[in-house]
Enzyme design. Structure first.
Site, PDB file in Angstrom:
ATOM      1  N   SER A 666       0.819  -1.104  -0.078  1.00 38.31           N
ATOM      2  CA  SER A 666      -0.096  -0.065  -0.094  1.00 38.31           C
ATOM      3  C   SER A 666       0.829   1.038  -0.056  1.00 38.31           C
ATOM      4  O   SER A 666       0.139   2.432  -0.296  1.00 38.31           O
ATOM      5  CB  SER A 666      -0.989   0.068   1.302  1.00 38.31           C
ATOM      6  OG  SER A 666       0.027   0.279   2.534  1.00 38.31           O
ATOM      7  N   LYS A 709      -6.468   4.899   7.920  1.00 41.12           N
ATOM      8  CA  LYS A 709      -5.353   5.543   7.423  1.00 41.12           C
ATOM      9  C   LYS A 709      -5.665   7.172   7.412  1.00 41.12           C
ATOM     10  O   LYS A 709      -4.823   7.931   7.911  1.00 41.12           O
ATOM     11  CB  LYS A 709      -4.883   5.065   6.318  1.00 41.12           C
ATOM     12  CG  LYS A 709      -4.141   3.676   6.399  1.00 41.12           C
ATOM     13  CD  LYS A 709      -4.094   3.349   4.881  1.00 41.12           C
ATOM     14  CE  LYS A 709      -3.304   1.860   4.896  1.00 41.12           C
ATOM     15  NZ  LYS A 709      -2.878   1.391   3.594  1.00 41.12           N
TER      16      LYS A 709
END
Length: 815
Positions: A666, A709
């Site tokens: 990611s 996040k």
């Protein structure tokens, strides 16, 4: 001219796009109390059909494995379906174990109609109690005493007659038979007196010869009579035994007739009753044993439970399974929470006697397979697999259709003691295994017998696809859960809030969770806070309080992480610009709680041999997926820039102040952006954080944990002060996964924070650098002042410098 050349950047998302579009106004009820109960099981049609098939099909090998996430309501569904199916099945037979009089170590299993086992046991106990009272009375009766006296008198008369004849003959021979402590002795007489040795020696020789002959003749006659006595005693004993047998037969037959008549239609019981009759008649003496202090108890002897005495244990009926046809609702449904071997197939218990372990058929105990025989057995796959020998025993029982009782010690030959081999009981049961998907797939791959025994797969859905028609059904589902929990009903705003949290649990605004456990936990906590405020219904504020309190309870590590950033122990910039530096995002999971955390990612470049050094991988902190992302990044570089020149780059990438493992791809978009920034020498705005993986064509791909996040970076920015320039760049494919906390949504609505979707690395470049990205013209060249143009120029300069360096080195060698 392309969008990139015009420096157009992707637009930030609106606040409405950051969560599930459900509002309190969408629900037309005052509270969930107004809603009817949900019918069936929402979203689980596929699994329900498989379980119903397993419950109804007659073939023995169509057992089912129910797989799904814990908390999805599998047990509730199984219980309901099996209860319904069991009610349509007949009540199964009873089973008992009885003594095998010929081979005691192999107890006999007897099948009896439902409800008969307990009656049979009580009948046998009453029979033994009756005999224990009747037999002693029978042997003390006048009739028995008279017949026994006649036998004794007859033997005594024969005995006395024979001995009397010997004594008479002895007197006629002028000898006498004397009794001594060691037996009989014969001596001569004279004038009625026993000859002494002196008198005997004084006799004439002829007289002594006559005395000796008489003594010898008498001794021979006496010996012959005494020799006949054992035969007489044997005959006497047989006559007494015949009398006892006759009396015992009369007593036993009179008492057992009641039991025999009560169970005359049961062949198996008739055979056993006949075996008991023969054994009791042969061993009637056990009823004549006198126990010390038998009359000293608080009750009369006639009321004593004689059947419980050790001498009558062989006639006990050990009830293994007993059903009450009137109380039972069809076939049994058994859930075994501790499926150890003994609890599964039964066990034989031992008792310590004088330092030795002993057992008998009365110590046989049933297992879950016995109790579920004729019905259904529900087991947890993990527990069965972790209990020694349990999985093997379950498979063997299902394959053979019999329940064989044995112990682990016997299997491993660890104990050498008296043991039993009970007769196996025929098995007809439907087994339902519950487990996670990993268990099912591992068993399918590693155990060849598993697919043969568990042919049905019931896969529970974890989520429900959201559409307008299902909103009301889901609201009914939630209302039904609230009723079953016995908590307050939910108001419309609470239902809307629960919808949002449900979507967040699935990480998809187009789906709602079907995990009943997670929903019920939230509703029960909300009910607590509603009670604290004295409300009769659960409001949206109560659910908000649940989320806040949950995060506070488990947020110590998160708070420490954020504190390290805010105190600048961990270096994270949220303003300004920097070359080759970017804020990457990761997710940390502590127990069941996950939170996002920004990390500084830096890149340094120079001329080299085309190697991109991943410091995480070089130090063995990077996982295989992270390393794969780095290789994809290199592929993008090689194919996108300066394809006609050798890759003459040396670059290093690192997560600064990272001291643990790094896994996942990611951060590959962040790594690529930092690397390109270093090459182009164009600064990146530090107001942004970025997450997303990149493929070899520069497209940004979806990642996990997007909500955590975003919130992790937002909380740092909010603590330092929101400027309106800060934001998070996410893959456009992750927009449908957004279900953010209200604090983030409010900041986006106030234009204090931005969330920008990316489709390609070009979108990231344009957003974070403010420069035109640049596309190749008809000659295949990037505009010189574009970002891509600067990157390619730097790579060409590296290649040229490398060639020049190579020429100089060759020239030096020639000199």
């Amino acid at each position: 001219m392309s969008d990139n050349e015009k420096n157009e950047r992707p637009a930030p998302l609106s606040a409405e796009a950051l969560g599930i579009p459900v509002r309190a106004e969408d629900f037309a009820f005052v509270s969930t109390q107004d809603l009817p109960r949900a019918e069936g099981w929402l979203g689980q049609d596929r699994a329900v059909d498989a379980i119903r098939m397993a419950a109804s099909i007659e073939h023995s090998d169509f057992n089912a494995f129910v797989l799904g996430t814990p908390g999805s309501g599998r047990r509730t569904v199984i219980r309901s379906i099996l209860k319904e199916a069991a009610a349509k099945k007949p009540c199964p037979s009873d089973w008992i174990y009885v003594n095998n009089f010929e081979t005691p170590d192999k107890p006999i299993a007897i099948e009896l109609p439902a409800g008969v086992a307990m009656r049979f046991r009580k009948a046998m106990e009453s029979f033994i109690d009756e005999l224990a009272n009747d037999i002693p009375a029978l042997f003390e009766s006048d009739d028995y005493q008279a017949r026994r006296s006649a036998i004794e008198q007859k033997f005594s008369e024969v005995h006395e007659t024979k001995l009397g004849g010997v004594f008479e003959n002895a007197r006629a021979r002028e000898v006498v038979i004397l009794r001594t402590p060691v037996g009989f002795t014969v001596a001569g007489t004279q004038e009625g007196e026993v000859l002494t040795p002196e008198t005997y020696e004084a006799l004439e020789e002829k007289r002594r010869a006559q005395v000796d002959a008489a003594i010898e003749e008498t001794q021979e006659e006496l010996a012959a009579v005494l020799k006949s006595f054992p035969a007489l005693q044997k005959q006497h004993r047989h006559e007494v035994e015949d009398l006892n047998y006759t009396m015992a037969t009369e007593g036993v037959d009179a008492a057992i007739k009641v039991v025999r008549d009560a169970f005359a239609d049961l062949e198996a019981a008739k055979d056993y009753i006949e075996n008991v009759r023969h054994d009791l008649i042969e061993n009637v003496a056990i009823f004549l044993l006198h126990e010390e202090g038998a009359d000293a108890g608080p009750f009369p002897v006639a009321t004593t439970k004689h059947f419980a005495k050790p001498q009558f244990r062989d006639y006990t009926v050990n009830v293994i399974v007993c059903h009450d046809p009137e109380a039972a609702e069809g076939a049994p449904v058994i859930e075994e929470d501790l499926p150890m071997l003994g609890n599964l197939i039964g066990r034989t218990e031992f008792e310590s006697t004088m330092g030795a372990l002993n057992t008998d058929f009365t110590k046989i105990k049933p297992g879950a397979l016995h109790l579920a025989n004729g019905g259904f057995l529900v087991l947890d796959a993990r527990q069965v697999l972790t209990e020694p020998f349990a999985w093997d025993a379950l498979k063997r029982s299902l394959k053979t259709g019999r329940i064989s009782i044995y112990s682990p010690a016997e299997r491993m030959s660890l104990v050498s003691t008296v043991s039993l081999v009970p007769e196996p009981i025929p098995l007809k049961v439907r087994v339902i295994l519950l487990g996670e998907r990993l268990h099912y797939y591992l068993l399918s791959a590693l155990d060849p017998e598993f697919p043969q025994l568990f042919k049905l797969e019931a896969d529970f859905n974890d989520h429900l696809s959201l559409d307008q028609d299902l909103k009301n059904d889901y609201a009914k589902f939630v209302g039904t859960v609230a009723r079953d929990l016995g908590i307050r009903p939910l108001a419309p705003d609470a239902m809307a809030r629960l919808f949002k949290e449900s979507a967040r649990l699935t990480s998809d605004v187009e789906r709602l969770t079907l995990n009943v456990s997670q929903l019920s936990d939230m509703m029960r906590e909300a009910d607590f806070w509603a009670a604290e405020q004295g409300r009769k219904v659960i409001s949206g504020g109560d659910l908000d309080r649940v989320i806040v309190e949950r995060e506070r309870r488990v947020g110590r590590i998160r708070d420490l992480s954020q504190e390290a950033i805010l105190r600048e122990t961990m270096l994270i910039d949220t303003e300004g610009e920097a070359v080759g530096q970017i804020n990457a995002l990761s997710v940390l999971q502590i127990g069941g709680y996950s939170f996002g955390r920004p990390s500084r990612l830096t890149a340094r470049t120079r001329m080299g041999t085309g190697k991109v050094v991943d410091i995480e991988r070089e130090t063995e902190l990077g996982g295989p997926i992270h390393s794969k992302g780095m290789l994809i990044l290199q592929g993008y570089l090689a194919a996108t820039y300066a394809g006609e020149a050798p890759m003459s780059l040396w670059a290093s990438l690192v997560f600064e102040q990272s001291y643990g493992g790094v896994e996942g791809d990611s951060a590959s978009a962040a790594e690529l952006l930092a690397l390109l920034s270093s090459l182009a020498e164009v600064p990146i705005s530090q107001s942004f954080a970025i997450t997303g993986s990149v493929n070899q064509f520069g497209q940004i791909q979806a990642i996990g944990g997007v909500n955590e996040k975003i919130e992790g970076f937002f909380d740092i920015c909010a603590a330092r002060g929101l400027t309106g320039q800060q934001g998070v760049l996410i893959p456009a494919a992750n927009v449908k996964h957004l279900s953010l906390r209200q604090r983030v949504i409010d900041a986006v609505a106030a234009e204090q924070f931005r969330i920008i979707p990316l489709r390609s690395i070009s979108d990231a470049i344009a957003t974070t650098t403010g420069r035109a990205v640049g596309v190749r013209d008809t000659k295949g060249e990037y505009p010189t002042d574009s970002f891509n143009g600067l990157v390619e120029a730097k790579l060409r300069s590296f290649a040229e410098a490398r060639r020049s360096f190579g020429r100089e080195m060759r020239g030096g060698d020639e000199k």
